[in-house]
Design a protein around this motif. Structure first.
Motif, mmCIF file in Angstrom:
data_model
loop_
_atom_site.group_PDB
_atom_site.id
_atom_site.type_symbol
_atom_site.label_atom_id
_atom_site.label_comp_id
_atom_site.label_asym_id
_atom_site.label_seq_id
_atom_site.Cartn_x
_atom_site.Cartn_y
_atom_site.Cartn_z
ATOM 1 N N MET A 118 0.824 -1.204 0.000
ATOM 2 C CA MET A 118 0.000 0.000 0.000
ATOM 3 C C MET A 118 0.863 1.261 0.000
ATOM 4 N N LEU A 119 1.984 1.237 0.705
ATOM 5 C CA LEU A 119 2.882 2.395 0.722
ATOM 6 C C LEU A 119 3.476 2.654 -0.655
ATOM 7 N N ARG A 120 3.698 1.582 -1.415
ATOM 8 C CA ARG A 120 4.231 1.738 -2.766
ATOM 9 C C ARG A 120 3.226 2.366 -3.713
ATOM 10 N N GLY A 121 1.940 2.222 -3.391
ATOM 11 C CA GLY A 121 0.894 2.744 -4.265
ATOM 12 C C GLY A 121 0.548 1.744 -5.349
ATOM 13 N N ARG A 122 -0.540 2.028 -6.056
ATOM 14 C CA ARG A 122 -1.018 1.133 -7.109
ATOM 15 C C ARG A 122 -1.111 1.897 -8.424
ATOM 16 N N LYS A 123 -0.511 1.361 -9.459
ATOM 17 C CA LYS A 123 -0.548 1.980 -10.782
ATOM 18 C C LYS A 123 -1.267 1.056 -11.756
ATOM 19 N N GLY A 124 -2.108 1.639 -12.554
ATOM 20 C CA GLY A 124 -2.879 0.850 -13.506
ATOM 21 C C GLY A 124 -2.136 0.594 -14.797
ATOM 22 N N GLY A 125 -2.702 -0.279 -15.615
ATOM 23 C CA GLY A 125 -2.141 -0.558 -16.922
ATOM 24 C C GLY A 125 -2.658 0.437 -17.950
ATOM 25 N N ALA A 126 -2.368 0.161 -19.212
ATOM 26 C CA ALA A 126 -2.662 1.136 -20.268
ATOM 27 C C ALA A 126 -3.594 0.584 -21.336
ATOM 28 N N ASP A 127 -4.333 -0.479 -21.022
ATOM 29 C CA ASP A 127 -5.183 -1.091 -22.040
ATOM 30 C C ASP A 127 -6.635 -1.198 -21.553
ATOM 31 N N PRO A 128 -7.394 -0.104 -21.643
ATOM 32 C CA PRO A 128 -8.788 -0.146 -21.155
ATOM 33 C C PRO A 128 -9.687 -1.040 -22.001
ATOM 34 N N ASP A 129 -9.262 -1.382 -23.209
ATOM 35 C CA ASP A 129 -10.087 -2.189 -24.105
ATOM 36 C C ASP A 129 -9.758 -3.681 -24.052
ATOM 37 N N VAL A 130 -8.889 -4.068 -23.119
ATOM 38 C CA VAL A 130 -8.523 -5.483 -23.042
ATOM 39 C C VAL A 130 -9.770 -6.338 -22.795
ATOM 40 N N ARG A 131 -9.851 -7.463 -23.477
ATOM 41 C CA ARG A 131 -10.963 -8.379 -23.231
ATOM 42 C C ARG A 131 -10.534 -9.797 -23.558
ATOM 43 N N LEU A 132 -11.196 -10.723 -22.914
ATOM 44 C CA LEU A 132 -10.880 -12.136 -23.084
ATOM 45 C C LEU A 132 -11.822 -12.734 -24.130
ATOM 46 N N PHE A 133 -11.264 -13.128 -25.265
ATOM 47 C CA PHE A 133 -12.036 -13.795 -26.305
ATOM 48 C C PHE A 133 -11.102 -14.787 -26.986
ATOM 49 N N ALA A 134 -11.573 -15.420 -28.061
ATOM 50 C CA ALA A 134 -10.834 -16.532 -28.661
ATOM 51 C C ALA A 134 -9.393 -16.172 -29.005
ATOM 52 N N ALA A 135 -9.195 -15.000 -29.597
ATOM 53 C CA ALA A 135 -7.859 -14.629 -30.052
ATOM 54 C C ALA A 135 -6.902 -14.313 -28.906
ATOM 55 N N SER A 136 -7.435 -13.755 -27.798
ATOM 56 C CA SER A 136 -6.565 -13.367 -26.681
ATOM 57 C C SER A 136 -6.474 -14.430 -25.596
ATOM 58 N N ALA A 137 -7.315 -15.465 -25.663
ATOM 59 C CA ALA A 137 -7.373 -16.466 -24.594
ATOM 60 C C ALA A 137 -6.047 -17.176 -24.389
ATOM 61 N N ARG A 138 -5.367 -17.471 -25.487
ATOM 62 C CA ARG A 138 -4.096 -18.208 -25.384
ATOM 63 C C ARG A 138 -3.079 -17.448 -24.544
ATOM 64 N N HIS A 139 -3.132 -16.128 -24.618
ATOM 65 C CA HIS A 139 -2.193 -15.301 -23.864
ATOM 66 C C HIS A 139 -2.705 -14.973 -22.458
ATOM 67 N N LEU A 140 -3.992 -14.631 -22.361
ATOM 68 C CA LEU A 140 -4.532 -14.134 -21.098
ATOM 69 C C LEU A 140 -4.928 -15.213 -20.102
ATOM 70 N N MET A 141 -5.507 -16.309 -20.588
ATOM 71 C CA MET A 141 -6.046 -17.306 -19.652
ATOM 72 C C MET A 141 -4.996 -17.908 -18.721
ATOM 73 N N PRO A 142 -3.808 -18.312 -19.223
ATOM 74 C CA PRO A 142 -2.814 -18.864 -18.284
ATOM 75 C C PRO A 142 -2.385 -17.849 -17.226
#
Length: 259
Positions: A118-142
């Motif tokens: 918590m002292l380090r703080g939290r920073k977000g990523g840069a991809d608000p459109d990320v979504r899990l579907f057939a093409a991205s599943a191989r990368h995201l699901m694991p």
């Protein structure tokens, strides 16, 4: 329950709700110490089981607003939560089998680690459109499943919601912005809290009357926290750092006492 215990339970619930509203997380990490050292729950296992129910209910209540604001990536949440529930079930069984004092010592160490994060703080990523579907599943699901299993083990073992672990895990796995990660995390916190609570309830480690008073106090604390949060919005970073310092101090106290 005598009136004094009811009053302390209401106060503890209010503090948990206040923290959640002001800081946006961390309420579950203080629930167990409050139940043991303020309310007077004698069994660490009963404190963890009771806290897990309150954590799941608080997260479910907060989820509605984020869902309406479209801040939830449901497919990512389902995969993370599915793996996390397996981990939480295993973690809860391990936690119940562990000596109560040793479990408290480990919980104190976890508080110190969470306070440091918590002292380090939290920073977000840069991809608000990320979504899990057939093409991205191989990368995201694991990645989602791996982080989910690890966080679930810790959440089940210690009876916490794990929001401060889930949010960084979601960001690391998907690069989603922090606002969306926080909303998505509430789905996972609800699922992990319910899994842990079910395991402890089946073993008789949940005080349902105490849960009711905690939730009642939590509602009042959340309302007060939202009001105060609007007035203290400019000092949010200071609030988070102050709360982190308290979490670390309590973690040191719990660890030293248990050892």
């Amino acid at each position: 329950m005598d009136p004094a215990t009811i009053g302390l339970a209401l106060l503890s619930g209010a503090l948990i709700g206040l923290v959640l509203a002001l800081v946006g997380g961390g309420g579950s990490i203080v629930a167990v110490p409050l139940l043991i050292h303020v309310v007077g729950v004698s069994s660490p296992h009963a404190a963890i089981g009771t806290a897990a129910v309150a954590v799941a209910l608080n997260a479910a209540a907060g989820l509605a607003g984020h869902a309406r604001a479209a801040n939830v990536k449901w497919p990512c949440a389902v995969v993370f939560a599915g793996a996390g529930m397996v981990g939480a079930a295993l973690g809860a069984e391990l936690g119940k089998a562990m000596d109560g004092e040793a479990l408290l010592a480990a919980f104190g160490v976890l508080m110190i680690v969470v306070g440091g994060l918590m002292l380090r703080g939290r920073k977000g990523g840069a991809d608000p459109d990320v979504r899990l579907f057939a093409a991205s599943a191989r990368h995201l699901m694991p990645r989602l499943a791996g982080y989910g299993l690890a966080v679930g083990l810790l959440a089940g073992f210690f009876g916490i919601g794990g929001g401060f672990l889930i949010v960084p895990g979601l960001i690391a796995a998907t690069a989603m912005p922090i606002g969306i990660a926080v909303g998505t995390s509430l789905v996972i916190v609800t699922a992990l809290g319910a899994t842990t609570a079910t395991s402890y309830a089946l073993s008789g480690y949940v005080d349902w009357m105490l849960v009711a008073w905690l939730v009642a106090g939590g509602i009042a604390g959340t309302v007060a926290g939202r009001f105060a949060g609007k007035r203290l919005a400019a000092r949010k970073n200071l609030l988070e750092r102050g709360f982190a310092a308290v979490v670390i101090a309590v973690g040191v106290f719990i660890t030293a006492r248990a050892l």
